[in-house]
Design an enzyme around this catalytic site. Sequence first.
Site, PDB file in Angstrom:
ATOM      1  N   TRP A 113      -7.881 -12.363  13.601  1.00  0.00           N
ATOM      2  CA  TRP A 113      -7.473 -11.871  12.275  1.00  0.00           C
ATOM      3  C   TRP A 113      -5.986 -12.075  12.058  1.00  0.00           C
ATOM      4  O   TRP A 113      -5.559 -12.442  10.956  1.00  0.00           O
ATOM      5  CB  TRP A 113      -7.888 -10.412  12.085  1.00  0.00           C
ATOM      6  CG  TRP A 113      -9.365 -10.222  12.186  1.00  0.00           C
ATOM      7  CD1 TRP A 113     -10.038  -9.473  13.101  1.00  0.00           C
ATOM      8  CD2 TRP A 113     -10.384 -10.824  11.357  1.00  0.00           C
ATOM      9  NE1 TRP A 113     -11.390  -9.573  12.892  1.00  0.00           N
ATOM     10  CE2 TRP A 113     -11.638 -10.387  11.840  1.00  0.00           C
ATOM     11  CE3 TRP A 113     -10.351 -11.695  10.259  1.00  0.00           C
ATOM     12  CZ2 TRP A 113     -12.851 -10.778  11.254  1.00  0.00           C
ATOM     13  CZ3 TRP A 113     -11.556 -12.091   9.681  1.00  0.00           C
ATOM     14  CH2 TRP A 113     -12.770 -11.637  10.174  1.00  0.00           C
TER      15      TRP A 113
ATOM     16  N   ASP B 251      -2.597  -4.554   9.231  1.00  0.00           N
ATOM     17  CA  ASP B 251      -4.034  -4.677   8.988  1.00  0.00           C
ATOM     18  C   ASP B 251      -4.728  -3.613   9.846  1.00  0.00           C
ATOM     19  O   ASP B 251      -4.736  -3.699  11.068  1.00  0.00           O
ATOM     20  CB  ASP B 251      -4.485  -6.095   9.393  1.00  0.00           C
ATOM     21  CG  ASP B 251      -5.996  -6.305   9.247  1.00  0.00           C
ATOM     22  OD1 ASP B 251      -6.713  -5.349   8.883  1.00  0.00           O
ATOM     23  OD2 ASP B 251      -6.440  -7.443   9.497  1.00  0.00           O
TER      24      ASP B 251
ATOM     25  N   LYS C 191     -15.677  -1.425   8.045  1.00  0.00           N
ATOM     26  CA  LYS C 191     -15.715  -1.075   9.468  1.00  0.00           C
ATOM     27  C   LYS C 191     -15.785   0.449   9.601  1.00  0.00           C
ATOM     28  O   LYS C 191     -16.784   0.993  10.005  1.00  0.00           O
ATOM     29  CB  LYS C 191     -14.492  -1.614  10.212  1.00  0.00           C
ATOM     30  CG  LYS C 191     -14.155  -3.106  10.042  1.00  0.00           C
ATOM     31  CD  LYS C 191     -15.271  -4.034  10.263  1.00  0.00           C
ATOM     32  CE  LYS C 191     -15.006  -5.528  10.253  1.00  0.00           C
ATOM     33  NZ  LYS C 191     -13.770  -6.126   9.928  1.00  0.00           N
TER      34      LYS C 191
HETATM   35  C1  PLP Z   1     -13.227  -7.525   9.568  1.00  0.00           C
HETATM   36  C2  PLP Z   1     -11.755  -7.679   9.630  1.00  0.00           C
HETATM   37  C3  PLP Z   1     -11.051  -8.467   8.691  1.00  0.00           C
HETATM   38  C4  PLP Z   1     -11.742  -9.254   7.601  1.00  0.00           C
HETATM   39  O1  PLP Z   1     -12.222  -8.403   6.622  1.00  0.00           O
HETATM   40  P1  PLP Z   1     -12.932  -8.965   5.298  1.00  0.00           P
HETATM   41  O2  PLP Z   1     -13.051  -7.724   4.495  1.00  0.00           O
HETATM   42  O3  PLP Z   1     -14.238  -9.550   5.732  1.00  0.00           O
HETATM   43  O4  PLP Z   1     -12.047  -9.976   4.677  1.00  0.00           O
HETATM   44  C5  PLP Z   1      -9.679  -8.519   8.801  1.00  0.00           C
HETATM   45  N1  PLP Z   1      -9.025  -7.861   9.771  1.00  0.00           N
HETATM   46  C6  PLP Z   1      -9.664  -7.104  10.689  1.00  0.00           C
HETATM   47  C7  PLP Z   1      -8.870  -6.396  11.729  1.00  0.00           C
HETATM   48  C8  PLP Z   1     -11.048  -7.005  10.644  1.00  0.00           C
HETATM   49  O5  PLP Z   1     -11.687  -6.264  11.551  1.00  0.00           O
END
Ligand code: PLP
Length: 363
Positions: free
Chosen positions: A108, A175, A199
């Site tokens: 990511w 993030d 998540k």
């Molecule tokens: C799942 C995830 C993403 C991507 O998320 P989307 O909503 O599918 O774009 C980005 N960063 C982390 C840490 C993730 O777990």
Amino acid sequence: MSVLTQKKKKHNFFAGPAILPAPVLEQAAAAVVEFEDMGLSLLEISHRSKQFVGVMDEAFALTRSLLNVPDNYEVLFLTGGASSQFFMTAMNLLPQGKKVGYLNTGTWSDKAIKEANIFGEVVEVGSSKDEGFNYIPKDYATPEDLHYLHLTSNNTIYGTQLQSFPTVSMPIVCDMSSDIFSRPLDIQKFGLIYAGAQKNLGPAGTTLVIVNKDLLGKVNRVIPTMLDYRTHIAKGSSFNTPPVYPIYVCMLTMRWLKENGGVAAMQKRNEAKAALLYGEIDRNDLFNGYAHVDDRSRMNVTFTMANPEHEADFLALAAEADCVGLKGHRSVGGLRASIYNALGLSSVEILVDAMKEFGRTKG
Ligand SMILES: *Cc1c(COP(=O)(O)O)cnc(C)c1O
């Protein structure tokens, strides 16, 4: 049909979209049929109706109270996933030609770096690529000329997590897609936090952003209206039609969080679950932990079988105990148990029992 009377509820270890609290699913299901005695479904009313505006207001208020968000920060519910924040953060925060620091802790971060490169000069301040991203780099330098520092708090795929955040001279953009609401945060440490909901917060379809508004309006590039945070701040995340249903389910999840003691209580629960599962991984010779011990995630527990040929057998045994979603991410293989807020300790106990049982049959 009530969720609680589903013929058999599985123990859900999927990484995302992921488990939601059973009472949240029940209320979410009911709202599809009839919302607040309106004689209408939540899915067929205006986002400008007083009923939905009430949902939105409560979602903002719950985010603020659960995470102690200071007044100079704005809370937004956007679309486009965390992946759109990879470019939106840089587009809105990084002036042309300026440098920005990224800590590369996995897939990511890598994707976020690629997007930031479009807008400025990315300095990779540290990377754990050399060891398959199984640790969090420490003691990296953050030169003063970095406009901000981008971190990924929890690496969903590799199962590593920042146990604390560095003190640096520039804002931190983070993030937090897979560990938001899992522990208390000092929001003041961050310039901007973003998290895809699917998540640890709700269903797919909305992305939470918490931004210090003093950081906005400092770039001179043209930003398309929909990609400018200020558009969504000015309109309370309803400049256009917001993803009403995902936001509603996030709001219900936050109500559930509050009723269950908030993020401090979640942290305790999450630590107990993680300790139980890592304890068995360390005790049982048939399993090996993937991440360095100090950097182990409390959300995504990654491990491998000492004998890779046992993997299919173990997954079959776990499935018999109704444990699902344990296959590692396709890019790394092995096993991964995601143990987000909504997963109870009893589910982890059942998984651990299956691991012990496997030890007895193969040991
Ligand atoms: C799942 C995830 C993403 C991507 O998320 P989307 O909503 O599918 O774009 C980005 N960063 C982390 C840490 C993730 O777990």
